[in-house]
Design a protein around this motif. Structure first.
Motif, PDB file in Angstrom:
ATOM      1  N   THR A  49       3.332   7.349   3.405  1.00  0.00           N
ATOM      2  CA  THR A  49       3.508   6.089   4.119  1.00  0.00           C
ATOM      3  C   THR A  49       3.343   4.921   3.154  1.00  0.00           C
ATOM      4  O   THR A  49       2.550   4.994   2.212  1.00  0.00           O
ATOM      5  CB  THR A  49       2.507   5.949   5.279  1.00  0.00           C
ATOM      6  OG1 THR A  49       1.172   6.088   4.771  1.00  0.00           O
ATOM      7  CG2 THR A  49       2.757   7.006   6.337  1.00  0.00           C
ATOM      8  N   GLN A  50       4.097   3.878   3.400  1.00  0.00           N
ATOM      9  CA  GLN A  50       3.981   2.648   2.631  1.00  0.00           C
ATOM     10  C   GLN A  50       4.050   1.462   3.572  1.00  0.00           C
ATOM     11  O   GLN A  50       4.726   1.507   4.606  1.00  0.00           O
ATOM     12  CB  GLN A  50       5.120   2.523   1.609  1.00  0.00           C
ATOM     13  CG  GLN A  50       5.157   3.593   0.552  1.00  0.00           C
ATOM     14  CD  GLN A  50       6.252   3.338  -0.468  1.00  0.00           C
ATOM     15  OE1 GLN A  50       6.233   2.331  -1.181  1.00  0.00           O
ATOM     16  NE2 GLN A  50       7.213   4.248  -0.548  1.00  0.00           N
ATOM     17  N   THR A  51       3.354   0.399   3.211  1.00  0.00           N
ATOM     18  CA  THR A  51       3.451  -0.858   3.951  1.00  0.00           C
ATOM     19  C   THR A  51       3.601  -1.990   2.939  1.00  0.00           C
ATOM     20  O   THR A  51       3.052  -1.920   1.829  1.00  0.00           O
ATOM     21  CB  THR A  51       2.210  -1.118   4.830  1.00  0.00           C
ATOM     22  OG1 THR A  51       1.041  -1.202   3.995  1.00  0.00           O
ATOM     23  CG2 THR A  51       2.026  -0.005   5.845  1.00  0.00           C
ATOM     24  N   SER A 100       0.839  -1.193   0.000  1.00  0.00           N
ATOM     25  CA  SER A 100       0.000   0.000   0.000  1.00  0.00           C
ATOM     26  C   SER A 100       0.877   1.246   0.000  1.00  0.00           C
ATOM     27  O   SER A 100       1.959   1.260   0.586  1.00  0.00           O
ATOM     28  CB  SER A 100      -0.939   0.022   1.219  1.00  0.00           C
ATOM     29  OG  SER A 100      -0.199   0.163   2.416  1.00  0.00           O
ATOM     30  N   TYR A 101       0.375   2.279  -0.676  1.00  0.00           N
ATOM     31  CA  TYR A 101       1.091   3.550  -0.825  1.00  0.00           C
ATOM     32  C   TYR A 101       0.075   4.652  -0.563  1.00  0.00           C
ATOM     33  O   TYR A 101      -0.979   4.694  -1.202  1.00  0.00           O
ATOM     34  CB  TYR A 101       1.649   3.649  -2.245  1.00  0.00           C
ATOM     35  CG  TYR A 101       2.508   4.866  -2.539  1.00  0.00           C
ATOM     36  CD1 TYR A 101       3.875   4.731  -2.701  1.00  0.00           C
ATOM     37  CD2 TYR A 101       1.959   6.141  -2.685  1.00  0.00           C
ATOM     38  CE1 TYR A 101       4.675   5.828  -3.003  1.00  0.00           C
ATOM     39  CE2 TYR A 101       2.748   7.238  -2.975  1.00  0.00           C
ATOM     40  CZ  TYR A 101       4.102   7.081  -3.136  1.00  0.00           C
ATOM     41  OH  TYR A 101       4.885   8.160  -3.426  1.00  0.00           O
ATOM     42  N   TYR A 118      17.763   5.444  -5.638  1.00  0.00           N
ATOM     43  CA  TYR A 118      16.629   4.972  -6.423  1.00  0.00           C
ATOM     44  C   TYR A 118      15.270   5.257  -5.796  1.00  0.00           C
ATOM     45  O   TYR A 118      14.237   4.886  -6.363  1.00  0.00           O
ATOM     46  CB  TYR A 118      16.773   3.464  -6.679  1.00  0.00           C
ATOM     47  CG  TYR A 118      18.094   3.105  -7.310  1.00  0.00           C
ATOM     48  CD1 TYR A 118      18.451   3.629  -8.549  1.00  0.00           C
ATOM     49  CD2 TYR A 118      18.990   2.263  -6.654  1.00  0.00           C
ATOM     50  CE1 TYR A 118      19.673   3.306  -9.134  1.00  0.00           C
ATOM     51  CE2 TYR A 118      20.217   1.943  -7.231  1.00  0.00           C
ATOM     52  CZ  TYR A 118      20.553   2.471  -8.467  1.00  0.00           C
ATOM     53  OH  TYR A 118      21.753   2.165  -9.042  1.00  0.00           O
ATOM     54  N   GLY A 119      15.240   5.904  -4.644  1.00  0.00           N
ATOM     55  CA  GLY A 119      13.956   6.183  -4.014  1.00  0.00           C
ATOM     56  C   GLY A 119      13.385   4.953  -3.324  1.00  0.00           C
ATOM     57  O   GLY A 119      14.105   4.006  -3.003  1.00  0.00           O
ATOM     58  N   SER A 120      12.081   4.948  -3.116  1.00  0.00           N
ATOM     59  CA  SER A 120      11.461   3.868  -2.347  1.00  0.00           C
ATOM     60  C   SER A 120      10.831   2.787  -3.216  1.00  0.00           C
ATOM     61  O   SER A 120      10.673   1.646  -2.778  1.00  0.00           O
ATOM     62  CB  SER A 120      10.388   4.435  -1.413  1.00  0.00           C
ATOM     63  OG  SER A 120       9.362   5.068  -2.169  1.00  0.00           O
ATOM     64  N   VAL A 121      10.445   3.124  -4.443  1.00  0.00           N
ATOM     65  CA  VAL A 121       9.818   2.117  -5.312  1.00  0.00           C
ATOM     66  C   VAL A 121       9.980   2.563  -6.765  1.00  0.00           C
ATOM     67  O   VAL A 121       9.975   3.762  -7.075  1.00  0.00           O
ATOM     68  CB  VAL A 121       8.324   1.931  -4.956  1.00  0.00           C
ATOM     69  CG1 VAL A 121       7.555   3.225  -5.145  1.00  0.00           C
ATOM     70  CG2 VAL A 121       7.692   0.811  -5.776  1.00  0.00           C
TER      71      VAL A 121
END
Length: 217
Positions: A121-123, A93-94, A201-204
Motif C-alpha cells: 500500500t502507498q499513500t 508512505s510505502y 515504470y511501476g509505481s515509484v
C-alpha cells in the motif's frame, strides 16, 4: 552487525523551510553476523533541504530519461508545471504489510525463516497553495498525473555530482481536493492521491546520489 534485515515500511515527509525527513520500520531476522562493519559500509549522508528541492507536476508520465542532477530540466512527458513555490508540504508512505505471523515456520530455529509481504500500500498527500484552478478538474476527471521531486545539495562529492535525491511517481490520481486556510491567511488545497502502478515504470522510481561504495551486506 545484523544481517538479513528488511524494510517493512517507510515514510517521506517534506515541509517548506525544513529538511527531508525519512523514517522507516526495519525488522531484523535475529541473525547477527560476525565481524564489524567496514568504514565504506557506514552511512554518512548529507541532509537535504527543501530550499534545494524542485518539483514538477504533469498530466503525463516519466519520460524514461537517464537520471541526472540538472535542476532546470524535468524527467516528465507532457507540459510539466513547476510547482516548487506552491508546495507547503508533501507526505508519502510505502508499506509492504509484511505478515509477521508467517515469519516463523517449522525448523526456523531462533531466526525468521521466510518473509512475504502482503498487498503493498502507498499513500501520497500534499498541500498546494491555491495558485491554479485545475486541481478540482483533475479530481473530478480522474486525470492521470505524474509528480517529480529532485534535490541537489550544495555539498560536492566529485566534480560530476553533489549529494542529492530524486523521486518520480509516474501515475497518480487525485482522490480528494479540499480547500483550507494556511499560515498567513493564504488559501491552499489539501490533496490526497492514489499511487497507481504504471504498466512500464511501476509505481515509484527513486535515485540517490551519495559517496557510499556499498552498504551493509
Amino acid at each position: 552487525k545484523y544481517g538479513d534485515c528488511f524494510v517493512d515500511s517507510l515514510e517521506l515527509s517534506l515541509e517548506r523551510r525544513n529538511f527531508w525527513d525519512i523514517s522507516a520500520t526495519i525488522l531484523g531476522s535475529g541473525k547477527q553476523d560476525t565481524g564489524s562493519a567496514s568504514e565504506s559500509e557506514v552511512s554518512d549522508e548529507v541532509s537535504l533541504h527543501t530550499r534545494f528541492t524542485k518539483a514538477w507536476l504533469t498530466a503525463g508520465t516519466y519520460d524514461n530519461a537517464a537520471p541526472d542532477q540538472d535542476m532546470a530540466t524535468d524527467s516528465l512527458t507532457g507540459s510539466p508545471d513547476v510547482i516548487s513555490t506552491e508546495i507547503e508540504s508533501l507526505r508519502w508512505s510505502y508499506n509492504n504489510n509484511t505478515d509477521q505471523d508467517f515469519l516463523w515456520h517449522f525448523n526456523s530455529g531462533l531466526t525468521w525463516g521466510r518473509v512475504e509481504r502482503g498487498d503493498r500500500t502507498q499513500t501520497l498527500s500534499m498541500t498546494l497553495l491555491m495558485e491554479r484552478t485545475d486541481a478540482l478538474d483533475r479530481v473530478l476527471g480522474q486525470t492521470d498525473l505524474a509528480l517529480e521531486i529532485r534535490a541537489k545539495s550544495g555539498t560536492t562529492i566529485t566534480t560530476s555530482y553533489n549529494y542529492g535525491a530524486g523521486i518520480i511517481w509516474p501515475k497518480l490520481r487525485y482522490t480528494s481536493v479540499s480547500p483550507r486556510g494556511v499560515a498567513g491567511g493564504r488559501m491552499a488545497y489539501e490533496i490526497e492521491a492514489n499511487v497507481l502502478e504504471h504498466a512500464t515504470y511501476g509505481s515509484v522510481l527513486m535515485w540517490v546520489w551519495n559517496a557510499q561504495t556499498k552498504y551493509l551486506a
